[in-house]
Design a protein around this motif. Structure first.
Motif, PDB file in Angstrom:
ATOM      1  N   LEU A 119      36.158  37.049  54.124  1.00 33.44           N
ATOM      2  CA  LEU A 119      35.730  38.276  53.467  1.00 33.44           C
ATOM      3  C   LEU A 119      34.526  38.005  52.563  1.00 33.44           C
ATOM      4  CD1 LEU A 119      39.178  39.748  52.287  1.00 33.44           C
ATOM      5  CD2 LEU A 119      37.937  40.255  54.403  1.00 33.44           C
ATOM      6  N   THR A 120      33.740  39.043  52.336  1.00 32.50           N
ATOM      7  CA  THR A 120      32.692  38.942  51.342  1.00 32.50           C
ATOM      8  C   THR A 120      33.337  39.008  49.957  1.00 32.50           C
ATOM      9  OG1 THR A 120      32.354  41.338  51.145  1.00 32.50           O
ATOM     10  CG2 THR A 120      31.126  40.185  52.884  1.00 32.50           C
ATOM     11  N   ARG A 121      32.566  38.683  48.929  1.00 34.91           N
ATOM     12  CA  ARG A 121      33.108  38.722  47.572  1.00 34.91           C
ATOM     13  C   ARG A 121      33.609  40.116  47.201  1.00 34.91           C
ATOM     14  NH1 ARG A 121      28.635  35.354  47.065  1.00 34.91           N
ATOM     15  NH2 ARG A 121      27.300  37.069  46.389  1.00 34.91           N
ATOM     16  N   LYS A 122      32.850  41.150  47.566  1.00 36.19           N
ATOM     17  CA  LYS A 122      33.236  42.510  47.206  1.00 36.19           C
ATOM     18  C   LYS A 122      34.451  42.964  48.004  1.00 36.19           C
ATOM     19  CE  LYS A 122      31.182  44.179  44.589  1.00 36.19           C
ATOM     20  NZ  LYS A 122      31.337  44.046  43.122  1.00 36.19           N
ATOM     21  N   GLN A 123      34.515  42.600  49.267  1.00 36.68           N
ATOM     22  CA  GLN A 123      35.689  42.937  50.069  1.00 36.68           C
ATOM     23  C   GLN A 123      36.942  42.289  49.489  1.00 36.68           C
ATOM     24  OE1 GLN A 123      34.508  41.587  53.941  1.00 36.68           O
ATOM     25  NE2 GLN A 123      33.077  43.276  54.259  1.00 36.68           N
ATOM     26  N   PHE A 124      36.800  41.032  49.059  1.00 39.54           N
ATOM     27  CA  PHE A 124      37.948  40.338  48.462  1.00 39.54           C
ATOM     28  C   PHE A 124      38.373  41.037  47.175  1.00 39.54           C
ATOM     29  CE2 PHE A 124      40.116  37.327  45.800  1.00 39.54           C
ATOM     30  CZ  PHE A 124      40.919  36.616  46.675  1.00 39.54           C
ATOM     31  N   ALA A 125      37.409  41.437  46.351  1.00 39.85           N
ATOM     32  CA  ALA A 125      37.730  42.095  45.079  1.00 39.85           C
ATOM     33  C   ALA A 125      38.481  43.397  45.313  1.00 39.85           C
ATOM     34  CB  ALA A 125      36.449  42.342  44.283  1.00 39.85           C
ATOM     35  N   VAL A 126      38.059  44.179  46.305  1.00 39.97           N
ATOM     36  CA  VAL A 126      38.725  45.442  46.622  1.00 39.97           C
ATOM     37  C   VAL A 126      40.140  45.178  47.141  1.00 39.97           C
ATOM     38  CG1 VAL A 126      38.720  47.402  48.218  1.00 39.97           C
ATOM     39  CG2 VAL A 126      36.619  46.760  47.015  1.00 39.97           C
ATOM     40  N   LEU A 127      40.262  44.212  48.043  1.00 39.91           N
ATOM     41  CA  LEU A 127      41.576  43.900  48.590  1.00 39.91           C
ATOM     42  C   LEU A 127      42.516  43.391  47.496  1.00 39.91           C
ATOM     43  CD1 LEU A 127      43.333  43.760  51.115  1.00 39.91           C
ATOM     44  CD2 LEU A 127      42.544  41.400  51.450  1.00 39.91           C
ATOM     45  N   GLU A 128      41.987  42.623  46.556  1.00 34.71           N
ATOM     46  CA  GLU A 128      42.818  42.100  45.472  1.00 34.71           C
ATOM     47  C   GLU A 128      43.414  43.239  44.650  1.00 34.71           C
ATOM     48  OE1 GLU A 128      42.572  38.545  42.125  1.00 34.71           O
ATOM     49  OE2 GLU A 128      40.727  39.521  42.779  1.00 34.71           O
ATOM     50  N   VAL A 129      42.630  44.275  44.383  1.00 32.26           N
ATOM     51  CA  VAL A 129      43.138  45.425  43.628  1.00 32.26           C
ATOM     52  C   VAL A 129      44.204  46.158  44.439  1.00 32.26           C
ATOM     53  CG1 VAL A 129      42.538  47.642  42.574  1.00 32.26           C
ATOM     54  CG2 VAL A 129      40.993  45.695  42.344  1.00 32.26           C
ATOM     55  N   LEU A 130      43.966  46.351  45.722  1.00 32.52           N
ATOM     56  CA  LEU A 130      44.931  47.049  46.572  1.00 32.52           C
ATOM     57  C   LEU A 130      46.237  46.279  46.698  1.00 32.52           C
ATOM     58  CD1 LEU A 130      42.573  48.295  49.439  1.00 32.52           C
ATOM     59  CD2 LEU A 130      43.674  49.702  47.689  1.00 32.52           C
ATOM     60  N   VAL A 131      46.139  44.976  46.882  1.00 28.43           N
ATOM     61  CA  VAL A 131      47.343  44.155  47.020  1.00 28.43           C
ATOM     62  C   VAL A 131      48.137  44.157  45.717  1.00 28.43           C
ATOM     63  CG1 VAL A 131      48.171  41.784  47.311  1.00 28.43           C
ATOM     64  CG2 VAL A 131      46.458  42.705  48.883  1.00 28.43           C
ATOM     65  N   ALA A 132      47.431  44.103  44.583  1.00 33.45           N
ATOM     66  CA  ALA A 132      48.113  44.104  43.285  1.00 33.45           C
ATOM     67  C   ALA A 132      48.891  45.390  43.057  1.00 33.45           C
ATOM     68  CB  ALA A 132      47.099  43.898  42.159  1.00 33.45           C
ATOM     69  N   ALA A 133      48.468  46.483  43.706  1.00 33.03           N
ATOM     70  CA  ALA A 133      49.165  47.764  43.556  1.00 33.03           C
ATOM     71  C   ALA A 133      50.482  47.798  44.328  1.00 33.03           C
ATOM     72  CB  ALA A 133      48.265  48.905  44.016  1.00 33.03           C
ATOM     73  N   GLU A 134      50.706  46.787  45.181  1.00 32.37           N
ATOM     74  CA  GLU A 134      51.976  46.608  45.897  1.00 32.37           C
ATOM     75  C   GLU A 134      52.400  47.853  46.685  1.00 32.37           C
ATOM     76  OE1 GLU A 134      54.583  45.402  42.746  1.00 32.37           O
ATOM     77  OE2 GLU A 134      53.928  43.321  42.865  1.00 32.37           O
ATOM     78  N   GLY A 135      51.448  48.428  47.404  1.00 38.62           N
ATOM     79  CA  GLY A 135      51.748  49.589  48.230  1.00 38.62           C
ATOM     80  C   GLY A 135      51.477  50.906  47.543  1.00 38.62           C
ATOM     81  N   GLY A 136      51.185  50.878  46.256  1.00 27.18           N
ATOM     82  CA  GLY A 136      50.849  52.102  45.541  1.00 27.18           C
ATOM     83  C   GLY A 136      49.443  52.554  45.866  1.00 27.18           C
ATOM     84  N   VAL A 137      49.176  53.816  45.620  1.00 32.07           N
ATOM     85  CA  VAL A 137      47.867  54.381  45.923  1.00 32.07           C
ATOM     86  C   VAL A 137      46.880  54.032  44.811  1.00 32.07           C
ATOM     87  CG1 VAL A 137      46.563  56.490  46.364  1.00 32.07           C
ATOM     88  CG2 VAL A 137      48.905  56.279  47.203  1.00 32.07           C
ATOM     89  N   VAL A 138      45.691  53.597  45.215  1.00 31.47           N
ATOM     90  CA  VAL A 138      44.614  53.287  44.282  1.00 31.47           C
ATOM     91  C   VAL A 138      43.459  54.228  44.593  1.00 31.47           C
ATOM     92  CG1 VAL A 138      43.039  51.530  43.417  1.00 31.47           C
ATOM     93  CG2 VAL A 138      45.315  50.865  44.219  1.00 31.47           C
ATOM     94  N   SER A 139      43.021  54.969  43.613  1.00 34.02           N
ATOM     95  CA  SER A 139      41.932  55.924  43.837  1.00 34.02           C
ATOM     96  C   SER A 139      40.608  55.206  44.034  1.00 34.02           C
ATOM     97  CB  SER A 139      41.819  56.897  42.653  1.00 34.02           C
ATOM     98  OG  SER A 139      41.349  56.210  41.500  1.00 34.02           O
ATOM     99  N   ALA A 140      39.667  55.912  44.660  1.00 38.89           N
ATOM    100  CA  ALA A 140      38.328  55.354  44.838  1.00 38.89           C
ATOM    101  C   ALA A 140      37.690  55.093  43.487  1.00 38.89           C
ATOM    102  CB  ALA A 140      37.474  56.310  45.671  1.00 38.89           C
ATOM    103  N   GLU A 141      37.972  55.976  42.522  1.00 36.55           N
ATOM    104  CA  GLU A 141      37.424  55.796  41.180  1.00 36.55           C
ATOM    105  C   GLU A 141      37.932  54.517  40.536  1.00 36.55           C
ATOM    106  OE1 GLU A 141      38.823  58.563  42.312  1.00 36.55           O
ATOM    107  OE2 GLU A 141      37.065  59.880  42.480  1.00 36.55           O
ATOM    108  N   GLU A 142      39.235  54.230  40.725  1.00 38.31           N
ATOM    109  CA  GLU A 142      39.789  53.013  40.133  1.00 38.31           C
ATOM    110  C   GLU A 142      39.229  51.773  40.816  1.00 38.31           C
ATOM    111  OE1 GLU A 142      44.070  50.833  39.139  1.00 38.31           O
ATOM    112  OE2 GLU A 142      44.046  52.873  39.953  1.00 38.31           O
ATOM    113  N   LEU A 143      39.058  51.833  42.134  1.00 39.69           N
ATOM    114  CA  LEU A 143      38.454  50.701  42.842  1.00 39.69           C
ATOM    115  C   LEU A 143      37.038  50.466  42.338  1.00 39.69           C
ATOM    116  CD1 LEU A 143      39.642  51.249  46.529  1.00 39.69           C
ATOM    117  CD2 LEU A 143      40.254  49.352  45.026  1.00 39.69           C
TER     118      LEU A 143
END
Length: 231
Positions: free
Chosen positions: A150-174
């Protein structure tokens, strides 16, 4: 992870910010206490990297405000004062870690990762969900045992999504957690990055779109994306 760097030496602050970006850590800069307090009131940061000797409200005063807010935000004090008494007073003010100048950027990154892990102590350092295995220290991702580059930015986005543990993350929060304050809030960067990330992760699709709300990791990707499209 998003970090606030409070440092009045512009070249050092910019060097830290640029170095953190290479580690997929978004960072904003405040050159004085007033700017630091303003940014803290506007943005949600995971950690504050705080120089004690800054113009305006001192670093100690900013630290006191952070502690008094009850946010639980970790504070890493960054200063040239290396006497034991100086370090002791910093910890007494509420600092969670202390790094003296000069320092190696790699050490700062390791300390930030450790503070972030401590902040989310109920989560394991290596996070796993729905066949994904994300290691924030090695910046590695595996899906069903397959390494995913992954690129650095892709990894950063995925890290936030994974940390949410299946919860919804808004585009604004990302946008807030994975980009810095200089990013245009009306940009399509989130949508474009998520789209590219989906391609890298492969099939079956694991990032579901919840229409009008945001994105989440689909914990049952083979079962489809109930109510969510791929957009």
């Amino acid at each position: 992870m998003r970090v606030l760097i409070v440092e009045d030496e512009p070249y050092l602050a910019e060097a830290i910010r640029d170095g953190l970006r290479l580690e997929a850590i978004a960072a904003d800069i405040a050159g004085d206490g007033d700017t630091a307090l303003e940014l803290l009131g506007i943005n949600a940061y995971d950690i504050a990297v705080l120089d004690r000797d800054i113009p305006g409200p001192s670093g100690d005063e900013v630290a006191g405000r952070i502690v008094a807010s009850g946010s639980g935000m970790p504070i890493l004090m960054l200063t040239a004062a290396d006497r034991l008494d100086d370090k002791a007073s910093g910890f007494e003010l509420g600092a969670d870690d202390y790094l003296t100048k000069p320092f190696e950027l790699r050490e700062l990154v390791l300390r930030l990762r450790a503070l972030d892990r401590r902040r989310a102590h109920n989560r394991p350092p290596v996070r796993e969900i729905a066949g994904l295995r994300l290691d924030p220290f090695r910046r590695e991702v595996h899906r069903d045992g397959r390494y995913v580059m992954l690129t650095r930015k892709q990894f950063a986005v995925l890290e936030v999504l994974v940390a949410a543990e299946g919860g919804v993350v808004s585009a604004e929060e990302l946008l807030e957690r994975a980009w810095d304050e200089n990013t245009d809030p009306f940009t399509n960067a989130v949508r474009i990055t998520v789209s590219a990330l989906r391609k890298r992760l492969g099939e079956p699709g694991i990032i579901a779109t919840v229409a009008g709300v945001g994105y989440r990791i689909d914990t049952q990707p083979e079962a489809g994306h109930e109510g969510g499209d791929r957009g």
